[in-house]
Write a protein that holds these residues in place. Structure first.
Motif, PDB file in Angstrom:
ATOM      1  N   VAL A  71      -3.389 -15.535  -5.636  1.00 33.00           N
ATOM      2  CA  VAL A  71      -3.144 -13.944  -6.185  1.00 33.00           C
ATOM      3  C   VAL A  71      -3.773 -13.209  -5.044  1.00 33.00           C
ATOM      4  O   VAL A  71      -2.996 -11.985  -4.786  1.00 33.00           O
ATOM      5  CB  VAL A  71      -4.137 -13.671  -7.485  1.00 33.00           C
ATOM      6  N   GLN A  72      -4.853 -13.478  -4.454  1.00 38.35           N
ATOM      7  CA  GLN A  72      -5.178 -12.680  -3.071  1.00 38.35           C
ATOM      8  C   GLN A  72      -4.076 -12.418  -1.970  1.00 38.35           C
ATOM      9  O   GLN A  72      -3.872 -11.418  -1.689  1.00 38.35           O
ATOM     10  CB  GLN A  72      -6.512 -13.263  -2.563  1.00 38.35           C
ATOM     11  N   ASN A  73      -3.413 -13.790  -1.816  1.00 42.22           N
ATOM     12  CA  ASN A  73      -2.789 -13.757  -0.758  1.00 42.22           C
ATOM     13  C   ASN A  73      -1.071 -13.406  -1.151  1.00 42.22           C
ATOM     14  O   ASN A  73      -0.746 -12.387  -0.431  1.00 42.22           O
ATOM     15  CB  ASN A  73      -2.380 -15.321  -0.304  1.00 42.22           C
ATOM     16  N   ASN A  74      -0.578 -13.469  -2.603  1.00 40.85           N
ATOM     17  CA  ASN A  74       0.703 -13.287  -2.733  1.00 40.85           C
ATOM     18  C   ASN A  74       0.969 -12.148  -3.592  1.00 40.85           C
ATOM     19  O   ASN A  74       1.711 -11.195  -3.456  1.00 40.85           O
ATOM     20  CB  ASN A  74       1.278 -14.508  -3.591  1.00 40.85           C
ATOM     21  N   GLY A  75      -0.417 -11.886  -4.294  1.00 37.67           N
ATOM     22  CA  GLY A  75      -0.408 -10.626  -5.093  1.00 37.67           C
ATOM     23  C   GLY A  75      -0.593  -9.343  -3.901  1.00 37.67           C
ATOM     24  O   GLY A  75       0.092  -8.342  -4.134  1.00 37.67           O
ATOM     25  N   GLY A  76      -1.419  -9.757  -3.088  1.00 36.16           N
ATOM     26  CA  GLY A  76      -1.755  -8.817  -1.890  1.00 36.16           C
ATOM     27  C   GLY A  76      -0.251  -8.431  -1.284  1.00 36.16           C
ATOM     28  O   GLY A  76      -0.105  -7.492  -0.781  1.00 36.16           O
ATOM     29  N   GLY A  77       0.229  -9.559  -0.988  1.00 34.47           N
ATOM     30  CA  GLY A  77       1.712  -9.456  -0.147  1.00 34.47           C
ATOM     31  C   GLY A  77       2.494  -8.734  -0.933  1.00 34.47           C
ATOM     32  O   GLY A  77       3.263  -7.936  -0.513  1.00 34.47           O
ATOM     33  N   HIS A  78       2.486  -8.842  -2.392  1.00 38.16           N
ATOM     34  CA  HIS A  78       3.551  -8.239  -3.181  1.00 38.16           C
ATOM     35  C   HIS A  78       3.359  -6.738  -3.207  1.00 38.16           C
ATOM     36  O   HIS A  78       4.037  -5.715  -2.922  1.00 38.16           O
ATOM     37  CB  HIS A  78       3.597  -8.714  -4.502  1.00 38.16           C
ATOM     38  N   VAL A  79       1.938  -6.259  -3.490  1.00 36.55           N
ATOM     39  CA  VAL A  79       1.707  -4.915  -3.455  1.00 36.55           C
ATOM     40  C   VAL A  79       1.398  -4.246  -2.108  1.00 36.55           C
ATOM     41  O   VAL A  79       2.022  -3.204  -2.049  1.00 36.55           O
ATOM     42  CB  VAL A  79       0.128  -4.967  -4.249  1.00 36.55           C
ATOM     43  N   ASN A  80       1.130  -5.129  -1.296  1.00 31.92           N
ATOM     44  CA  ASN A  80       0.996  -4.390   0.373  1.00 31.92           C
ATOM     45  C   ASN A  80       2.465  -4.109   0.667  1.00 31.92           C
ATOM     46  O   ASN A  80       2.834  -3.000   1.287  1.00 31.92           O
ATOM     47  CB  ASN A  80       0.691  -5.352   1.165  1.00 31.92           C
ATOM     48  N   HIS A  81       3.476  -5.079   0.344  1.00 31.48           N
ATOM     49  CA  HIS A  81       4.820  -4.721   0.904  1.00 31.48           C
ATOM     50  C   HIS A  81       5.292  -3.486  -0.007  1.00 31.48           C
ATOM     51  O   HIS A  81       6.281  -2.803   0.575  1.00 31.48           O
ATOM     52  CB  HIS A  81       5.643  -6.018   0.842  1.00 31.48           C
ATOM     53  N   ALA A  82       5.225  -3.512  -1.302  1.00 31.26           N
ATOM     54  CA  ALA A  82       5.532  -2.587  -2.171  1.00 31.26           C
ATOM     55  C   ALA A  82       5.188  -1.020  -1.726  1.00 31.26           C
ATOM     56  O   ALA A  82       6.172   0.007  -1.558  1.00 31.26           O
ATOM     57  CB  ALA A  82       5.403  -2.878  -3.639  1.00 31.26           C
ATOM     58  N   LEU A  83       4.227  -1.024  -1.153  1.00 33.38           N
ATOM     59  CA  LEU A  83       3.372   0.429  -0.707  1.00 33.38           C
ATOM     60  C   LEU A  83       4.271   0.358   0.797  1.00 33.38           C
ATOM     61  O   LEU A  83       4.529   1.580   1.054  1.00 33.38           O
ATOM     62  CB  LEU A  83       1.987   0.191  -0.326  1.00 33.38           C
ATOM     63  N   PHE A  84       4.455  -0.445   1.533  1.00 27.90           N
ATOM     64  CA  PHE A  84       5.156  -0.341   3.019  1.00 27.90           C
ATOM     65  C   PHE A  84       6.380   0.168   2.698  1.00 27.90           C
ATOM     66  O   PHE A  84       6.690   1.222   3.408  1.00 27.90           O
ATOM     67  CB  PHE A  84       5.096  -1.693   3.558  1.00 27.90           C
ATOM     68  N   TRP A  85       7.321  -0.294   2.119  1.00 28.59           N
ATOM     69  CA  TRP A  85       8.528   0.058   1.861  1.00 28.59           C
ATOM     70  C   TRP A  85       8.515   1.579   1.426  1.00 28.59           C
ATOM     71  O   TRP A  85       9.410   2.556   1.792  1.00 28.59           O
ATOM     72  CB  TRP A  85       9.453  -0.614   0.844  1.00 28.59           C
ATOM     73  N   GLU A  86       7.626   1.864   0.534  1.00 21.27           N
ATOM     74  CA  GLU A  86       7.642   3.328   0.074  1.00 21.27           C
ATOM     75  C   GLU A  86       7.154   4.412   1.221  1.00 21.27           C
ATOM     76  O   GLU A  86       7.889   5.337   0.878  1.00 21.27           O
ATOM     77  CB  GLU A  86       6.336   3.311  -1.034  1.00 21.27           C
ATOM     78  N   ILE A  87       6.103   4.152   2.006  1.00 26.17           N
ATOM     79  CA  ILE A  87       5.774   4.966   2.805  1.00 26.17           C
ATOM     80  C   ILE A  87       6.501   5.064   4.132  1.00 26.17           C
ATOM     81  O   ILE A  87       6.183   5.979   5.051  1.00 26.17           O
ATOM     82  CB  ILE A  87       4.231   4.928   3.090  1.00 26.17           C
ATOM     83  N   LEU A  88       7.785   4.277   4.365  1.00 24.98           N
ATOM     84  CA  LEU A  88       8.732   4.149   5.228  1.00 24.98           C
ATOM     85  C   LEU A  88      10.040   5.161   4.691  1.00 24.98           C
ATOM     86  O   LEU A  88      10.304   4.907   3.783  1.00 24.98           O
ATOM     87  CB  LEU A  88       9.221   3.030   5.558  1.00 24.98           C
ATOM     88  N   THR A  89      10.488   6.032   5.838  1.00 30.30           N
ATOM     89  CA  THR A  89      11.659   6.797   5.290  1.00 30.30           C
ATOM     90  C   THR A  89      12.488   6.969   6.667  1.00 30.30           C
ATOM     91  O   THR A  89      11.841   7.385   7.769  1.00 30.30           O
ATOM     92  CB  THR A  89      11.289   8.063   4.874  1.00 30.30           C
ATOM     93  N   PRO A  90      13.700   6.871   6.600  1.00 25.58           N
ATOM     94  CA  PRO A  90      14.437   7.176   7.840  1.00 25.58           C
ATOM     95  C   PRO A  90      14.259   8.566   8.367  1.00 25.58           C
ATOM     96  O   PRO A  90      14.481   9.448   7.513  1.00 25.58           O
ATOM     97  CB  PRO A  90      16.231   6.903   7.352  1.00 25.58           C
ATOM     98  N   GLY A  91      14.025   8.537   9.495  1.00 25.61           N
ATOM     99  CA  GLY A  91      13.974   9.894  10.317  1.00 25.61           C
ATOM    100  C   GLY A  91      12.369  10.329  10.123  1.00 25.61           C
ATOM    101  O   GLY A  91      12.079  11.161  10.605  1.00 25.61           O
ATOM    102  N   GLY A  92      11.641   9.941   9.061  1.00 22.92           N
ATOM    103  CA  GLY A  92      10.230  10.200   8.993  1.00 22.92           C
ATOM    104  C   GLY A  92       9.966  11.522   8.764  1.00 22.92           C
ATOM    105  O   GLY A  92      10.604  12.380   8.627  1.00 22.92           O
ATOM    106  N   SER A  93       8.435  11.888   8.995  1.00 29.26           N
ATOM    107  CA  SER A  93       8.133  13.152   8.676  1.00 29.26           C
ATOM    108  C   SER A  93       6.920  13.248   9.723  1.00 29.26           C
ATOM    109  O   SER A  93       5.853  12.775   9.276  1.00 29.26           O
ATOM    110  CB  SER A  93       7.846  13.864   7.201  1.00 29.26           C
ATOM    111  N   PRO A  94       7.086  13.411  10.796  1.00 33.70           N
ATOM    112  CA  PRO A  94       6.110  13.226  11.922  1.00 33.70           C
ATOM    113  C   PRO A  94       4.612  13.801  11.921  1.00 33.70           C
ATOM    114  O   PRO A  94       3.838  13.111  11.991  1.00 33.70           O
ATOM    115  CB  PRO A  94       6.829  13.869  13.178  1.00 33.70           C
ATOM    116  N   GLU A  95       4.601  14.979  11.039  1.00 39.66           N
ATOM    117  CA  GLU A  95       3.235  15.244  10.718  1.00 39.66           C
ATOM    118  C   GLU A  95       3.005  15.679   9.274  1.00 39.66           C
ATOM    119  O   GLU A  95       3.869  16.097   8.655  1.00 39.66           O
ATOM    120  CB  GLU A  95       2.964  16.536  11.657  1.00 39.66           C
ATOM    121  N   PRO A  96       1.665  15.053   8.929  1.00 41.26           N
ATOM    122  CA  PRO A  96       1.543  15.519   7.489  1.00 41.26           C
ATOM    123  C   PRO A  96       1.246  17.078   7.326  1.00 41.26           C
ATOM    124  O   PRO A  96       0.915  17.760   8.226  1.00 41.26           O
ATOM    125  CB  PRO A  96       0.073  14.681   7.156  1.00 41.26           C
TER     126      PRO A  96
END
Ligand code: MN
Length: 200
Positions: A71-96
């Motif tokens: 669960v640590q490895n694969n649950g982590g892999g699942h949750v970490n990647h779900a976040l990663f796809w979410e915080i990426l966007t084409p073109g980005g928004s360079p500054e918060p």
């Protein structure tokens, strides 16, 4: 009840030239799907099947020895990647902007200082892992974790994460991890980071 890999919100080639289409396709369809499949296999038939994976990661001690590592490895892999796809966007928004901008300035002395700290954290993670911006008891912190270890397992809420496993960049960048890290800043969806910050 089993976990499923969330679909990407954009085409495989939408992040080019910063992240190439082939990397995105393999990363999402093979690596992330692999973590999700193995997470399902680990919890299948246990009382933890179908529980919120973030909750499982937040209390690894509650899991039996027989599935904790998976669960640590694969649950982590699942949750970490779900976040990663979410915080990426084409073109980005360079500054918060807004509250998250103010909080970053207050915690790290400025946006540039934050980006340098985060980039250094990503660059110096030895081997495979992630760099994170987290909310830790209401304070912003930057650090990295090894493998698929989630900030949730140390009581923190991940707001922004960067995958620095070689599978995330090797086709395009080979050994040039710093170039991949620099390119990442062109893709960050600060609206999503801001909304995670608000909810944290
Ligand atoms: Mn990955």
């Amino acid at each position: 009840m089993s976990y499923s890999t969330p679909a990407l919100g954009f085409a495989y080639d939408a992040l080019e030239p910063h992240i190439d289409a082939r990397t995105m396709e393999i990363h999402h369809d093979k690596h992330h799907v692999g973590y999700t499949t193995k997470l399902n296999a680990a919890v299948s038939g246990t009382s933890f099947d179908g529980k919120d994976p973030a909750a499982l990661l937040a209390d690894l001690k509650a899991l039996p020895d027989s599935i904790r590592g998976a669960v640590q490895n694969n649950g982590g892999g699942h949750v970490n990647h779900a976040l990663f796809w979410e915080i990426l966007t084409p073109g980005g928004s360079p500054e918060p902007e807004g509250d998250i901008k103010s909080a970053i300035e207050s915690a790290f002395g400025g946006i540039a200082g934050f980006k340098k700290l985060f980039s250094d954290s990503a660059a110096t993670r030895f081997g495979s892992g992630w760099a994170w911006l987290v909310s830790s008891s209401g304070k912003l912190k930057v650090y990295s974790t090894a493998n698929q270890d989630s900030p949730l397992s140390q009581g923190d809420i991940p707001l922004l994460g960067l995958d620095v496993w070689e599978h995330a960049y090797y086709l395009n960048y080979q050994n040039r991890r710093p170039d991949y890290i620099a390119a990442f800043w062109n893709l960050v969806n600060w609206d999503i980071v801001a909304s995670k910050f608000k909810n944290a």
